[in-house]
Design an enzyme around this catalytic site. Structure first.
Site, PDB file in Angstrom:
ATOM      1  N   SER A  31       0.825  -1.209   0.000  1.00 22.41           N
ATOM      2  CA  SER A  31       0.000   0.000   0.000  1.00 22.41           C
ATOM      3  C   SER A  31       0.855   1.255   0.000  1.00 22.41           C
ATOM      4  O   SER A  31       1.748   1.402   0.833  1.00 22.41           O
ATOM      5  CB  SER A  31      -0.878   0.052   1.246  1.00 22.41           C
ATOM      6  OG  SER A  31      -1.535  -1.151   1.436  1.00 22.41           O
ATOM      7  N   HIS A  84      -3.877 -10.790  -1.547  1.00 20.21           N
ATOM      8  CA  HIS A  84      -4.026 -11.059  -0.118  1.00 20.21           C
ATOM      9  C   HIS A  84      -4.875 -12.307   0.104  1.00 20.21           C
ATOM     10  O   HIS A  84      -5.809 -12.571  -0.651  1.00 20.21           O
ATOM     11  CB  HIS A  84      -4.701  -9.876   0.584  1.00 20.21           C
ATOM     12  CG  HIS A  84      -3.944  -8.591   0.475  1.00 20.21           C
ATOM     13  ND1 HIS A  84      -4.090  -7.732  -0.576  1.00 20.21           N
ATOM     14  CD2 HIS A  84      -3.015  -8.034   1.304  1.00 20.21           C
ATOM     15  CE1 HIS A  84      -3.295  -6.683  -0.400  1.00 20.21           C
ATOM     16  NE2 HIS A  84      -2.620  -6.841   0.721  1.00 20.21           N
ATOM     17  N   TYR A  86      -6.976 -12.606   2.458  1.00 20.89           N
ATOM     18  CA  TYR A  86      -8.346 -12.205   2.830  1.00 20.89           C
ATOM     19  C   TYR A  86      -9.231 -11.905   1.622  1.00 20.89           C
ATOM     20  O   TYR A  86     -10.442 -11.810   1.744  1.00 20.89           O
ATOM     21  CB  TYR A  86      -8.345 -11.005   3.789  1.00 20.89           C
ATOM     22  CG  TYR A  86      -7.776  -9.713   3.236  1.00 20.89           C
ATOM     23  CD1 TYR A  86      -8.461  -8.968   2.276  1.00 20.89           C
ATOM     24  CD2 TYR A  86      -6.546  -9.232   3.687  1.00 20.89           C
ATOM     25  CE1 TYR A  86      -7.931  -7.788   1.768  1.00 20.89           C
ATOM     26  CE2 TYR A  86      -6.007  -8.058   3.180  1.00 20.89           C
ATOM     27  CZ  TYR A  86      -6.708  -7.345   2.225  1.00 20.89           C
ATOM     28  OH  TYR A  86      -6.185  -6.193   1.718  1.00 20.89           O
ATOM     29  N   GLU A  87      -8.620 -11.771   0.445  1.00 22.92           N
ATOM     30  CA  GLU A  87      -9.434 -11.563  -0.757  1.00 22.92           C
ATOM     31  C   GLU A  87     -10.115 -12.861  -1.191  1.00 22.92           C
ATOM     32  O   GLU A  87     -10.953 -12.846  -2.088  1.00 22.92           O
ATOM     33  CB  GLU A  87      -8.562 -11.052  -1.904  1.00 22.92           C
ATOM     34  CG  GLU A  87      -8.013  -9.653  -1.699  1.00 22.92           C
ATOM     35  CD  GLU A  87      -7.043  -9.269  -2.813  1.00 22.92           C
ATOM     36  OE1 GLU A  87      -7.528  -8.881  -3.882  1.00 22.92           O
ATOM     37  OE2 GLU A  87      -5.823  -9.366  -2.607  1.00 22.92           O
ATOM     38  N   MET A 212      -1.448  -8.047   7.297  1.00 21.99           N
ATOM     39  CA  MET A 212      -2.240  -9.103   6.642  1.00 21.99           C
ATOM     40  C   MET A 212      -1.572  -9.615   5.366  1.00 21.99           C
ATOM     41  O   MET A 212      -2.240 -10.151   4.478  1.00 21.99           O
ATOM     42  CB  MET A 212      -3.639  -8.554   6.291  1.00 21.99           C
ATOM     43  CG  MET A 212      -4.375  -7.919   7.454  1.00 21.99           C
ATOM     44  SD  MET A 212      -5.919  -7.165   6.914  1.00 21.99           S
ATOM     45  CE  MET A 212      -6.354  -6.210   8.398  1.00 21.99           C
ATOM     46  N   SER A 213      -0.264  -9.450   5.262  1.00 27.73           N
ATOM     47  CA  SER A 213       0.402  -9.868   4.018  1.00 27.73           C
ATOM     48  C   SER A 213       1.812 -10.376   4.330  1.00 27.73           C
ATOM     49  O   SER A 213       2.103 -10.770   5.457  1.00 27.73           O
ATOM     50  CB  SER A 213       0.478  -8.674   3.053  1.00 27.73           C
ATOM     51  OG  SER A 213       1.351  -7.676   3.551  1.00 27.73           O
ATOM     52  N   HIS A 247      -9.133   2.188   7.468  1.00 25.46           N
ATOM     53  CA  HIS A 247      -8.294   2.092   6.277  1.00 25.46           C
ATOM     54  C   HIS A 247      -7.833   3.477   5.801  1.00 25.46           C
ATOM     55  O   HIS A 247      -6.740   3.607   5.247  1.00 25.46           O
ATOM     56  CB  HIS A 247      -9.066   1.361   5.171  1.00 25.46           C
ATOM     57  CG  HIS A 247      -8.261   1.106   3.934  1.00 25.46           C
ATOM     58  ND1 HIS A 247      -7.105   0.356   3.938  1.00 25.46           N
ATOM     59  CD2 HIS A 247      -8.425   1.514   2.652  1.00 25.46           C
ATOM     60  CE1 HIS A 247      -6.598   0.312   2.711  1.00 25.46           C
ATOM     61  NE2 HIS A 247      -7.377   1.013   1.919  1.00 25.46           N
TER      62      HIS A 247
END
Ligand code: HPA
Length: 272
Positions: A31, A84, A86-87, A212-213, A247
């Site tokens: 990001s 990710h 979570y995707e 988360m990655s 976010h």
């Protein structure tokens, strides 16, 4: 059944025809850092959706393209936008791009991310060199049949993040007058941010930052024999350490420090 090796052959054949030549460093731009790919010279740009077997990214703010070319005098293959867990992607899908980097003979990978600070000494906007990781995602990309030509069944994770690369990054930061934190990155699956109780747990077991990655990609990098440098941007204090998480703050912080982040990566890359 198509093996992973066969899929990789199809992917890399396409990429080579499109102009991708030898790769030294893979770059996984998290990001806010995607812009770094725009600075790559003599760029060959490939949209994820045009590359055979390549996954497609769904997260807003993560463009989906691979950029090959020269950055800081090194031949790089940069991912602008990562995948990710979570995707809903499998761990194998999340890490496929790292397999592709290795298949194109990259010897190293630089991974970056945005994460929450767990260590009380951290402040939002700090950059953190990753020294080690904790896999708390509940999954591992190497589960399943091992293709021995890609790497060992039981990879040693004792030195997942290359010590000499860390020393180079520290030296570059020092020369720039940049305060570079260091610490252990712990990955949760997301997409929820953690609870305050989970953050107390994370700190107790040795985490300095949570995200988360990164962890799956680094596991596959180690499996593939790649040397790894990891740098995190602490975008917020983790749950329970500040009033609330969102976010927007993560995006704001990455925007605020991106020049510093980009120049640290570029200058470190030049010195590696
Ligand atoms: N937790 C998990 N992932 C994150 C965070 C966080 O606090 N900040 C940015 N990514």
């Amino acid at each position: 059944m198509t093996t992973l090796q066969e899929k990789l052959n199809e992917t890399t054949t396409y990429m080579k025809k499109a102009g991708v030549k030898e790769v030294e460093f893979g770059l996984i731009l998290g990001s806010g850092l995607g812009e770094l790919a725009d600075e790559i010279e003599d760029a060959v740009v490939l949209q994820y959706h045009e590359i055979p077997h390549f996954p497609i990214s769904t997260v807003v703010g993560h463009a989906g393209k691979l950029v090959y070319g020269t950055l800081s005098g090194k031949k790089v293959l940069a991912m602008q936008g990562r995948f990710h867990y979570y995707e809903g992607h499998s761990m194998q899908t999340v890490t496929y791009p790292v397999r592709v980097m290795a298949a194109l003979q990259a010897h190293s990978v630089i991974v970056t991310n945005a994460c929450g600070g767990v260590n009380h000494d951290f402040t939002p906007g700090d950059l953190m060199l990753i020294t080690d990781q904790i896999n708390y995602m509940g999954a591992n990309p190497l589960i399943g049949t091992n293709e021995d030509e890609l790497g060992p069944r039981f990879p040693d994770m004792s030195q997942a993040y290359d010590a000499s690369y860390q020393a180079v990054a520290h030296k570059v930061a020092q020369e720039k007058g940049l305060h570079l934190q260091e610490g252990v990155y712990m990955a949760f699956s997301g997409p929820t941010y953690e609870t305050p109780a989970e953050i107390r747990f994370a700190r107790t077991i040795g985490a300095d930052a949570v995200g988360m990655s990164t962890v799956p990609e680094v596991i596959v990098a180690v499996h593939s024999g790649l040397r790894v440098l990891g740098v995190s941007c602490i975008t917020n204090l983790a749950a329970g350490m500040q009033k609330e998480l969102n976010h927007e703050e993560v995006v704001e912080t990455t925007q605020r420090v991106k020049q510093e982040f980009k120049s640290l990566i570029k200058e470190t890359l030049a010195a590696l």
